[in-house]
Design a protein around this motif. Structure first.
Motif, PDB file in Angstrom:
ATOM      1  N   TYR A  63       0.824  -1.202   0.000  1.00 56.22           N
ATOM      2  CA  TYR A  63       0.000   0.000   0.000  1.00 56.22           C
ATOM      3  C   TYR A  63       0.866   1.263   0.000  1.00 56.22           C
ATOM      4  O   TYR A  63       0.572   2.225  -0.700  1.00 56.22           O
ATOM      5  N   PHE A  64       1.944   1.235   0.771  1.00 62.14           N
ATOM      6  CA  PHE A  64       2.764   2.431   0.882  1.00 62.14           C
ATOM      7  C   PHE A  64       3.814   2.572  -0.216  1.00 62.14           C
ATOM      8  O   PHE A  64       4.333   3.659  -0.426  1.00 62.14           O
ATOM      9  N   VAL A  65       4.140   1.499  -0.928  1.00 60.23           N
ATOM     10  CA  VAL A  65       5.066   1.628  -2.058  1.00 60.23           C
ATOM     11  C   VAL A  65       4.321   1.695  -3.390  1.00 60.23           C
ATOM     12  O   VAL A  65       4.938   1.919  -4.426  1.00 60.23           O
ATOM     13  N   SER A  66       3.012   1.528  -3.341  1.00 58.34           N
ATOM     14  CA  SER A  66       2.208   1.545  -4.566  1.00 58.34           C
ATOM     15  C   SER A  66       2.162   2.935  -5.175  1.00 58.34           C
ATOM     16  O   SER A  66       2.086   3.935  -4.462  1.00 58.34           O
ATOM     17  N   PRO A  67       2.178   3.010  -6.505  1.00 56.80           N
ATOM     18  CA  PRO A  67       2.021   4.321  -7.138  1.00 56.80           C
ATOM     19  C   PRO A  67       0.611   4.885  -6.921  1.00 56.80           C
ATOM     20  O   PRO A  67       0.406   6.084  -7.000  1.00 56.80           O
ATOM     21  N   LEU A  68      -0.356   4.019  -6.609  1.00 57.94           N
ATOM     22  CA  LEU A  68      -1.718   4.488  -6.339  1.00 57.94           C
ATOM     23  C   LEU A  68      -1.828   4.966  -4.897  1.00 57.94           C
ATOM     24  O   LEU A  68      -2.136   6.102  -4.630  1.00 57.94           O
ATOM     25  N   GLY A  69      -1.600   4.072  -3.957  1.00 62.92           N
ATOM     26  CA  GLY A  69      -1.552   4.352  -2.526  1.00 62.92           C
ATOM     27  C   GLY A  69      -2.411   5.487  -2.038  1.00 62.92           C
ATOM     28  O   GLY A  69      -3.596   5.570  -2.308  1.00 62.92           O
ATOM     29  N   LEU A  70      -1.792   6.391  -1.304  1.00 64.02           N
ATOM     30  CA  LEU A  70      -2.503   7.482  -0.663  1.00 64.02           C
ATOM     31  C   LEU A  70      -2.950   8.562  -1.647  1.00 64.02           C
ATOM     32  O   LEU A  70      -3.842   9.338  -1.333  1.00 64.02           O
ATOM     33  N   ASP A  71      -2.343   8.624  -2.826  1.00 65.62           N
ATOM     34  CA  ASP A  71      -2.703   9.653  -3.795  1.00 65.62           C
ATOM     35  C   ASP A  71      -4.070   9.413  -4.421  1.00 65.62           C
ATOM     36  O   ASP A  71      -4.620  10.296  -5.063  1.00 65.62           O
ATOM     37  N   SER A  72      -4.639   8.247  -4.252  1.00 64.46           N
ATOM     38  CA  SER A  72      -5.882   7.901  -4.946  1.00 64.46           C
ATOM     39  C   SER A  72      -7.135   8.296  -4.174  1.00 64.46           C
ATOM     40  O   SER A  72      -8.238   8.090  -4.656  1.00 64.46           O
ATOM     41  N   PHE A  73      -6.999   8.882  -2.980  1.00 69.49           N
ATOM     42  CA  PHE A  73      -8.179   9.207  -2.191  1.00 69.49           C
ATOM     43  C   PHE A  73      -9.030  10.304  -2.814  1.00 69.49           C
ATOM     44  O   PHE A  73     -10.207  10.410  -2.511  1.00 69.49           O
TER      45      PHE A  73
END
Length: 140
Positions: A63-73
């Motif tokens: 979750y934290f290394v994903s390019p989506l992760g926190l930016d997708s909220f």
């Protein structure tokens, strides 16, 4: 690194789910056949607990290394993105908490029926929650 962790998370999920299904089926068989709770039953439930916790740790790293992760909220209108970035992690954490509670509660019981019932309920609900939030289109 992201792709390796993603593949490991997906691959380990097969094993973790298989062991969890075996634990739920074993507890249901033990409950309905009224057999004694043995160390084999305890080990099956423990292996399921360990496999699911490893899956959680790998998922948190992913979750934290994903390019989506926190930016997708900010993009919660997209169903697939919402599933992978919010619903999947949140519901699976709840499921793993329930499985962990089931493991902890079984230790307080003496009777085999109570132990099997605890595993059947908590592990079973956890399994259903996990299966409900798997991104099937991405996974299969």
């Amino acid at each position: 690194m992201y792709h390796f962790i993603q593949k490991f998370h997906s691959g380990w999920a097969y094993l973790a789910l298989l062991i969890l299904v075996v634990a739920v089926v074993n507890s249901l068989i033990g409950l309905f056949s009224k057999k004694d709770f043995t160390s084999k039953d305890r080990k099956i439930a423990l292996f399921a607990l360990i496999a699911i916790h490893i899956q959680l740790l790998v998922g948190i790293i992913l979750y934290f290394v994903s390019p989506l992760g926190l930016d997708s909220f900010g993009q919660m209108q997209d169903k697939a993105l919402r599933l992978t970035s919010l619903e999947h992690p949140l519901i699976n954490i709840i499921a793993i908490v329930l499985i962990t509670i089931g493991w902890s509660k079984h230790k307080k019981f003496v009777s085999s029926e109570s132990k099997f019932k605890t595993f059947s309920i908590f592990y079973g609900i956890g399994l259903l929650l996990i299966l409900s939030r798997i991104p099937w289109k991405l996974w299969l």
